[in-house]
Design an enzyme around this catalytic site. Structure first.
Site, PDB file in Angstrom:
ATOM      1  N   ASP A  46      31.712  34.247  20.379  1.00 40.56           N
ATOM      2  CA  ASP A  46      31.082  34.223  19.057  1.00 40.56           C
ATOM      3  C   ASP A  46      31.965  33.430  18.092  1.00 40.56           C
ATOM      4  O   ASP A  46      33.191  33.562  18.083  1.00 40.56           O
ATOM      5  CB  ASP A  46      30.890  35.660  18.550  1.00 40.56           C
ATOM      6  CG  ASP A  46      29.904  35.730  17.404  1.00 40.56           C
ATOM      7  OD1 ASP A  46      28.815  36.310  17.583  1.00 40.56           O
ATOM      8  OD2 ASP A  46      30.212  35.196  16.308  1.00 40.56           O
ATOM      9  N   ILE A  47      31.328  32.601  17.276  1.00 46.10           N
ATOM     10  CA  ILE A  47      32.055  31.726  16.346  1.00 46.10           C
ATOM     11  C   ILE A  47      32.698  32.520  15.207  1.00 46.10           C
ATOM     12  O   ILE A  47      33.649  32.068  14.585  1.00 46.10           O
ATOM     13  CB  ILE A  47      31.097  30.644  15.787  1.00 46.10           C
ATOM     14  CG1 ILE A  47      31.849  29.423  15.324  1.00 46.10           C
ATOM     15  CG2 ILE A  47      30.204  31.191  14.681  1.00 46.10           C
ATOM     16  CD1 ILE A  47      30.948  28.218  15.073  1.00 46.10           C
ATOM     17  N   HIS A  82      20.356  37.652  22.671  1.00 48.57           N
ATOM     18  CA  HIS A  82      21.783  37.616  22.986  1.00 48.57           C
ATOM     19  C   HIS A  82      22.359  39.011  22.966  1.00 48.57           C
ATOM     20  O   HIS A  82      22.037  39.809  22.097  1.00 48.57           O
ATOM     21  CB  HIS A  82      22.549  36.698  22.031  1.00 48.57           C
ATOM     22  CG  HIS A  82      22.242  36.905  20.583  1.00 48.57           C
ATOM     23  ND1 HIS A  82      21.068  36.464  20.000  1.00 48.57           N
ATOM     24  CD2 HIS A  82      22.944  37.512  19.604  1.00 48.57           C
ATOM     25  CE1 HIS A  82      21.067  36.781  18.719  1.00 48.57           C
ATOM     26  NE2 HIS A  82      22.188  37.434  18.456  1.00 48.57           N
ATOM     27  N   ASN A 137      20.994  42.980  18.489  1.00 47.24           N
ATOM     28  CA  ASN A 137      20.219  43.063  17.254  1.00 47.24           C
ATOM     29  C   ASN A 137      18.839  42.490  17.562  1.00 47.24           C
ATOM     30  O   ASN A 137      18.733  41.375  18.069  1.00 47.24           O
ATOM     31  CB  ASN A 137      20.902  42.259  16.144  1.00 47.24           C
ATOM     32  CG  ASN A 137      22.265  42.820  15.791  1.00 47.24           C
ATOM     33  OD1 ASN A 137      22.458  44.037  15.772  1.00 47.24           O
ATOM     34  ND2 ASN A 137      23.218  41.953  15.516  1.00 47.24           N
ATOM     35  N   HIS A 146      25.740  40.974  22.407  1.00 46.03           N
ATOM     36  CA  HIS A 146      27.110  40.877  21.904  1.00 46.03           C
ATOM     37  C   HIS A 146      27.979  41.781  22.787  1.00 46.03           C
ATOM     38  O   HIS A 146      27.653  42.966  22.960  1.00 46.03           O
ATOM     39  CB  HIS A 146      27.215  41.416  20.473  1.00 46.03           C
ATOM     40  CG  HIS A 146      26.477  40.646  19.430  1.00 46.03           C
ATOM     41  ND1 HIS A 146      27.098  39.766  18.564  1.00 46.03           N
ATOM     42  CD2 HIS A 146      25.166  40.644  19.081  1.00 46.03           C
ATOM     43  CE1 HIS A 146      26.203  39.248  17.737  1.00 46.03           C
ATOM     44  NE2 HIS A 146      25.015  39.770  18.024  1.00 46.03           N
TER      45      HIS A 146
HETATM   46  P1  AMP Z   1      22.707  38.157  15.525  1.00 49.98           P
HETATM   47  O1  AMP Z   1      22.892  38.572  14.097  1.00 49.98           O
HETATM   48  O2  AMP Z   1      22.697  39.337  16.464  1.00 49.98           O
HETATM   49  O3  AMP Z   1      21.537  37.249  15.703  1.00 49.98           O
HETATM   50  O4  AMP Z   1      24.028  37.381  15.932  1.00 49.98           O
HETATM   51  C1  AMP Z   1      24.151  36.003  15.891  1.00 49.98           C
HETATM   52  C2  AMP Z   1      25.596  35.710  16.215  1.00 49.98           C
HETATM   53  O5  AMP Z   1      25.722  34.355  16.551  1.00 49.98           O
HETATM   54  C3  AMP Z   1      26.579  35.974  15.071  1.00 49.98           C
HETATM   55  O6  AMP Z   1      27.562  36.922  15.486  1.00 49.98           O
HETATM   56  C4  AMP Z   1      27.192  34.599  14.790  1.00 49.98           C
HETATM   57  O7  AMP Z   1      28.559  34.669  14.455  1.00 49.98           O
HETATM   58  C5  AMP Z   1      26.976  33.893  16.112  1.00 49.98           C
HETATM   59  N1  AMP Z   1      26.893  32.441  16.049  1.00 49.98           N
HETATM   60  C6  AMP Z   1      26.154  31.691  15.204  1.00 49.98           C
HETATM   61  N2  AMP Z   1      26.309  30.380  15.462  1.00 49.98           N
HETATM   62  C7  AMP Z   1      27.157  30.300  16.521  1.00 49.98           C
HETATM   63  C8  AMP Z   1      27.706  29.222  17.277  1.00 49.98           C
HETATM   64  N3  AMP Z   1      27.401  27.936  16.991  1.00 49.98           N
HETATM   65  N4  AMP Z   1      28.569  29.507  18.276  1.00 49.98           N
HETATM   66  C9  AMP Z   1      28.868  30.785  18.577  1.00 49.98           C
HETATM   67  N5  AMP Z   1      28.377  31.847  17.907  1.00 49.98           N
HETATM   68  C10 AMP Z   1      27.530  31.611  16.896  1.00 49.98           C
END
Ligand code: AMP
Length: 116
Positions: free
Chosen positions: A32-33, A103, A90, A105
């Protein structure tokens, strides 16, 4: 309806870079970024599923088994099988899902307080 332009679809197509953890026929995993734990990886199916409900209702048995096998490979690769981890999905508006590609986590490397 699945949005082919979501961020994770672009990562799957190699249009956006990421820190890869693992990949196979069914699964892609990357860090995760914006990590919320010492270890924070995301695990996504290669198929176009916008959320968990879509995956459960539309994915084939082969995809579902393949996904969970891949998820386990990620957990092994991260070295958190024995110490434990938290898995969060989520889903949709009330689940505050931001990226519309399913996804999981995977959070680990430390002990978390209980939520439920
Ligand atoms: P959600 O709120 O469950 O949809 O989580 C989306 C997740 O994606 C968040 O934890 C972000 O930090 C992560 N995220 C968004 N863009 C990227 C990216 N380019 N690379 C890795 N993680 C990302």
């Amino acid at each position: 309806m699945y949005d082919k332009n979501n961020i994770f679809a672009k990562i799957l197509r190699g249009e956006l870079s990421c820190r890869k953890v693992y990949e196979d026929k069914f699964v892609f995993s990357f860090y995760d970024i914006n990590p919320k734990a010492k270890i924070h990886a995301l695990v996504i199916p290669r198929g176009e599923y916008k959320d968990l409900v879509s995956f459960i209702t539309k994915a084939s048995i082969e995809e579902i088994i393949g996904f969970f096998n891949g998820l386990n490979k990620v957990i092994e690769k991260l070295g958190i099988s024995d110490d434990g981890f938290r898995c969060i999905i989520n889903n949709g508006h009330n689940g505050s899902q931001e990226v519309p590609h399913l996804h999981f986590h995977i959070l680990g490397g430390e002990k978390f307080g209980r939520i439920v």
